[in-house]
Design an enzyme around this catalytic site. Sequence first.
Site, PDB file in Angstrom:
ATOM      1  N   TRP A  29       0.862  -1.191   0.000  1.00 11.87           N
ATOM      2  CA  TRP A  29       0.000   0.000   0.000  1.00 11.87           C
ATOM      3  C   TRP A  29       0.894   1.234   0.000  1.00 11.87           C
ATOM      4  O   TRP A  29       1.927   1.253   0.682  1.00 11.87           O
ATOM      5  CB  TRP A  29      -0.900   0.028   1.254  1.00 11.87           C
ATOM      6  N   SER A  63       0.024  -2.781   5.471  1.00  8.01           N
ATOM      7  CA  SER A  63       0.759  -2.690   6.737  1.00  8.01           C
ATOM      8  C   SER A  63       0.227  -3.661   7.792  1.00  8.01           C
ATOM      9  O   SER A  63       0.981  -4.130   8.647  1.00  8.01           O
ATOM     10  CB  SER A  63       0.703  -1.255   7.276  1.00  8.01           C
ATOM     11  N   PHE A  64      -1.077  -3.943   7.722  1.00  9.56           N
ATOM     12  CA  PHE A  64      -1.641  -4.857   8.723  1.00  9.56           C
ATOM     13  C   PHE A  64      -0.968  -6.236   8.657  1.00  9.56           C
ATOM     14  O   PHE A  64      -0.895  -6.949   9.670  1.00  9.56           O
ATOM     15  CB  PHE A  64      -3.159  -4.993   8.523  1.00  9.56           C
ATOM     16  N   CYS A  87       3.331   2.405   5.285  1.00  9.64           N
ATOM     17  CA  CYS A  87       2.855   3.785   5.328  1.00  9.64           C
ATOM     18  C   CYS A  87       1.340   3.745   5.473  1.00  9.64           C
ATOM     19  O   CYS A  87       0.646   3.237   4.589  1.00  9.64           O
ATOM     20  CB  CYS A  87       3.257   4.488   4.028  1.00  9.64           C
ATOM     21  N   VAL A  88       0.856   4.226   6.597  1.00 11.53           N
ATOM     22  CA  VAL A  88      -0.588   4.271   6.832  1.00 11.53           C
ATOM     23  C   VAL A  88      -1.013   5.735   6.829  1.00 11.53           C
ATOM     24  O   VAL A  88      -0.499   6.543   7.609  1.00 11.53           O
ATOM     25  CB  VAL A  88      -0.976   3.600   8.165  1.00 11.53           C
ATOM     26  N   THR A  93     -12.319   6.880   7.426  1.00 14.96           N
ATOM     27  CA  THR A  93     -12.872   5.909   8.374  1.00 14.96           C
ATOM     28  C   THR A  93     -11.859   5.633   9.481  1.00 14.96           C
ATOM     29  O   THR A  93     -10.759   6.176   9.472  1.00 14.96           O
ATOM     30  CB  THR A  93     -13.212   4.585   7.660  1.00 14.96           C
ATOM     31  N   HIS A  95     -10.229   3.023   9.946  1.00 18.88           N
ATOM     32  CA  HIS A  95      -9.265   2.004   9.547  1.00 18.88           C
ATOM     33  C   HIS A  95      -7.860   2.323  10.034  1.00 18.88           C
ATOM     34  O   HIS A  95      -7.130   1.454  10.486  1.00 18.88           O
ATOM     35  CB  HIS A  95      -9.252   1.879   8.016  1.00 18.88           C
ATOM     36  N   PHE A 120      10.303  -0.988  13.765  1.00 18.68           N
ATOM     37  CA  PHE A 120       9.032  -0.403  13.330  1.00 18.68           C
ATOM     38  C   PHE A 120       9.295   0.781  12.394  1.00 18.68           C
ATOM     39  O   PHE A 120       9.458   1.912  12.832  1.00 18.68           O
ATOM     40  CB  PHE A 120       8.264   0.046  14.573  1.00 18.68           C
ATOM     41  N   ARG A 134       8.995  12.188   4.442  1.00 19.90           N
ATOM     42  CA  ARG A 134       9.766  11.310   5.339  1.00 19.90           C
ATOM     43  C   ARG A 134      10.235  10.045   4.630  1.00 19.90           C
ATOM     44  O   ARG A 134      10.683   9.091   5.278  1.00 19.90           O
ATOM     45  CB  ARG A 134       8.888  10.947   6.548  1.00 19.90           C
TER      46      ARG A 134
END
Length: 160
Positions: A29, A63-64, A87-88, A93, A95, A120, A134
């Site tokens: 993602w 990422s999950f 990357c989230v 929502t 999520h 992490f 970043r």
Amino acid sequence: MATKDLSQYDFNSVPSAESMKFGLVVAEWNPEVTFALAEGAIETLKRHGAKEENIILKHVPGSFELPLGAQFLAEFTDVDSVIVLGCVIQGETRHFDYICEGVSQGIKDLNLKYNKPFIFGVLTTDNQQQALDRAGGKHGNKGDEAAITAIKMLALKHSF
Ligand code: RBF
């Protein structure tokens, strides 16, 4: 407070990574961000002596899935440390909260379960620009910082 430059560090304070083996798990993602994180991490590991054949690169959908991908590396390979990169980005929502909670707790658990450094390297941002800043942009590259952290944690382990 000024944002830290994620690529800025004292080169001489980093131990040699020549004999270390690393696994990298990269989420697909937001690939324009995560693949740049991976590039930074790999370059940094090599800059400190890691050998190409001692870096295993794997991908997971999002990422999950990073904690399980990292656990596969710990179970099925002989890597000393695993760096997860994702990357989230905050959406409309909830999520974002569930994914961030799942991946951060999952990675923390792996550190303690395997007694190995699981690093992490996940950006959790409000928008894509903050993430790009970043991932090799104006705030450096979190992949570099994750690589340095992996090397330092392995050196710490070896010091005992
Ligand atoms: N994965 C990420 O790595 N970053 C994201 O920003 C992200 N946002 C998501 C938003 C929604 C609404 C959904 C359904 C999934 C998202 N995922 C994201 C994927 C997630 O980590 C996981 O791969 C999927 O939920 C598995 O089905």
